[in-house]
Enzyme design. Structure first.
Site, short mmCIF file in Angstrom:
data_model
loop_
_atom_site.label_atom_id
_atom_site.label_comp_id
_atom_site.label_asym_id
_atom_site.label_seq_id
_atom_site.Cartn_x
_atom_site.Cartn_y
_atom_site.Cartn_z
N TYR A 65 0.82 -1.21 0.00
CA TYR A 65 0.00 0.00 0.00
C TYR A 65 0.85 1.27 0.00
O TYR A 65 0.35 2.36 -0.26
CB TYR A 65 -0.95 0.03 1.21
N LYS A 79 3.97 -15.31 2.58
CA LYS A 79 3.84 -16.09 1.34
C LYS A 79 5.27 -16.40 0.90
O LYS A 79 5.72 -16.04 -0.20
CB LYS A 79 3.06 -15.25 0.31
N ASP A 85 -2.53 -18.18 2.37
CA ASP A 85 -3.71 -18.87 1.83
C ASP A 85 -4.21 -19.92 2.83
O ASP A 85 -5.41 -20.09 3.05
CB ASP A 85 -3.44 -19.48 0.44
N ASP A 128 -4.75 -6.69 6.30
CA ASP A 128 -5.98 -5.99 5.94
C ASP A 128 -7.09 -7.02 5.69
O ASP A 128 -8.20 -6.93 6.23
CB ASP A 128 -5.69 -5.18 4.66
N ASP A 136 -10.19 -8.47 8.60
CA ASP A 136 -11.63 -8.37 8.30
C ASP A 136 -12.28 -9.76 8.36
O ASP A 136 -13.38 -9.90 8.86
CB ASP A 136 -11.86 -7.77 6.91
#
Ligand code: NAD
Length: 361
Positions: A146, A195, A227, A251, A255
């Site tokens: 980001y 990852k 994942d 992020d 959520d």
């Protein structure tokens, strides 16, 4: 102890829920012998109404002088509020992003707790949620994808977009230390999510996290691919204590973790910098649809105040007392409208604040 606390009441339901959090803090002060210096600060729409901009230099300077800031939510209804007719850099949310940056808040903490009493709100199967769960997601907040360089260019007549994901070892080390420190106040388990089978930034992440772990021999470190983590959160959420991860993965996972608890009005959050300073706020928004009605659930704001006592002031006993009082109120059957279910007693924002105060002794 005197606690020097900035208070940003914010917009929408913000002032209603922050009032209850302050009420609970005052009760803690009475019972445990603490005093407060509260400094009222303006941010978001409330600041636009007074100063024409969502965040003034004065607010930034005053916030920096506080030991911690307790905040309600920022923003209005984008369809109807005049704040959204302003250019994007003058809208309420721009103030929020700027204050996080100015205060160097690089670590975002979001607890996802399933209270046994609210299991009905959880979308997962009962055998998975038996006994509830209690995890803390620690997300890096100021680096990664980001904040990396980005561009969109035409290459051989084809539009092509680039976003770069960069982390340096210092950025990883400081958040990893924070995660282990917090795990040591909990069950001592850190799951670092990356990852590393694909990304260089994740391989560096893993290496630095392992180095930091050596300083915490009592903590248990586990690595998990993102994942797999997304699957494990719905398959077996009880396995997690502290989840440590980079900005974009955090992020998405935070959520997901919030949603499996099913109750947005219950979820606190904190954003911390390298010192003990933190900005503490509910995970939800300003709920303009119910603002001013006195029915908002203040528990997320109250639990944010508990996080503030724990992480900025090391007042663990006092934070435990707030969390226990919230649990007791739920056990005694009191609910605000958003978590109401059959056979329970519906109460309003101020009443649930009072009921929580009564249970702090
Ligand atoms: P929201 O979280 O404000 O509301 C979503 C739904 O949840 C609404 O039905 C609302 O009534 C309900 N809800 C949220 N908190 C509640 C509480 N404490 N008690 C009872 N019900 C509650 O999300 P939204 O509608 O997408 O956003 C509204 C505004 O909030 C927007 O301006 C948005 O930008 C802002 N926002 C601010 C923050 C923040 O300050 N950190 C975070 C998210 C959204």
């Amino acid at each position: 102890m005197n606690l020097n606390v900035g208070v940003i009441r914010g917009d929408g339901i913000g002032p209603e829920i922050v009032a209850e959090a302050v009420k609970v803090l005052n009760k803690i002060g009475e019972v445990y012998g603490h005093t407060y210096t509260f400094k009222e600060l303006l941010l978001g729409g409330a600041s636009i109404d007074v100063h024409g901009i969502p965040l003034t230099e004065e607010t930034i300077e005053e916030a920096k002088k506080c030991d911690a800031v307790l905040m309600g939510s920022i923003g209005g209804d984008p369809q109807t509020s005049p704040w959204y007719k302003l250019e994007p850099s003058k809208r309420p949310e721009a103030g929020l992003l700027k204050i996080r940056k100015e205060l160097n808040l690089f670590a975002n903490l979001r607890p996802a707790v399933l209270y046994d009493e609210l299991r009905g709100a959880c979308p997962l199967k009962e055998e998975i949620t038996e006994g509830g769960f209690d995890m803390m997601i620690m997300r890096e907040l100021t680096g990664g994808l980001y904040f990396g360089d980005r561009k969109t260019v035409e290459e051989d007549g084809v539009l092509t977009a680039y976003d770069s994901l960069t982390y340096n070892e210092n950025e990883i080390r400081r958040i990893a230390k924070r995660a282990f420190d917090i795990a040591m106040k909990r069950r001592g388990k850190v799951t670092s999510v990356d990852k590393a089978n694909v990304l260089d930034s994740s391989r560096l992440w893993r290496k630095v996290v392992e180095e930091v772990a050596e300083d915490y021999p009592e903590a248990a470190l586990k690595h998990m691919l993102v994942d797999n983590c997304a699957m494990q959160l719905v398959k077996d959420p009880k396995q997690f204590d502290v989840i440590l991860t980079e900005n974009m993965f955090g992020d998405i996972l935070s959520d997901e973790a919030s949603m499996v608890t099913g109750s947005i009005g219950m979820l606190a959050s904190a954003s911390l910098n390298e010192t003990k300073f933190g900005l503490y706020e509910p995970s939800g928004g300003s709920a303009p649809d119910i603002a001013g009605k006195g029915i908002a659930n203040p528990i997320a704001a109250i639990l944010s105040a508990a996080m503030m006592l724990r992480f900025s002031f090391d007042l663990d006993k006092e934070a435990d007392a707030i969390e226990a009082a919230v649990n007791k109120v739920l056990k005694d059957g009191y609910r605000t409208i958003d978590i109401m279910s059959e056979g329970k007693t519906q109460v309003n924002t101020m009443q649930i604040g009072d009921l929580i105060c009564e249970r702090i002794a």
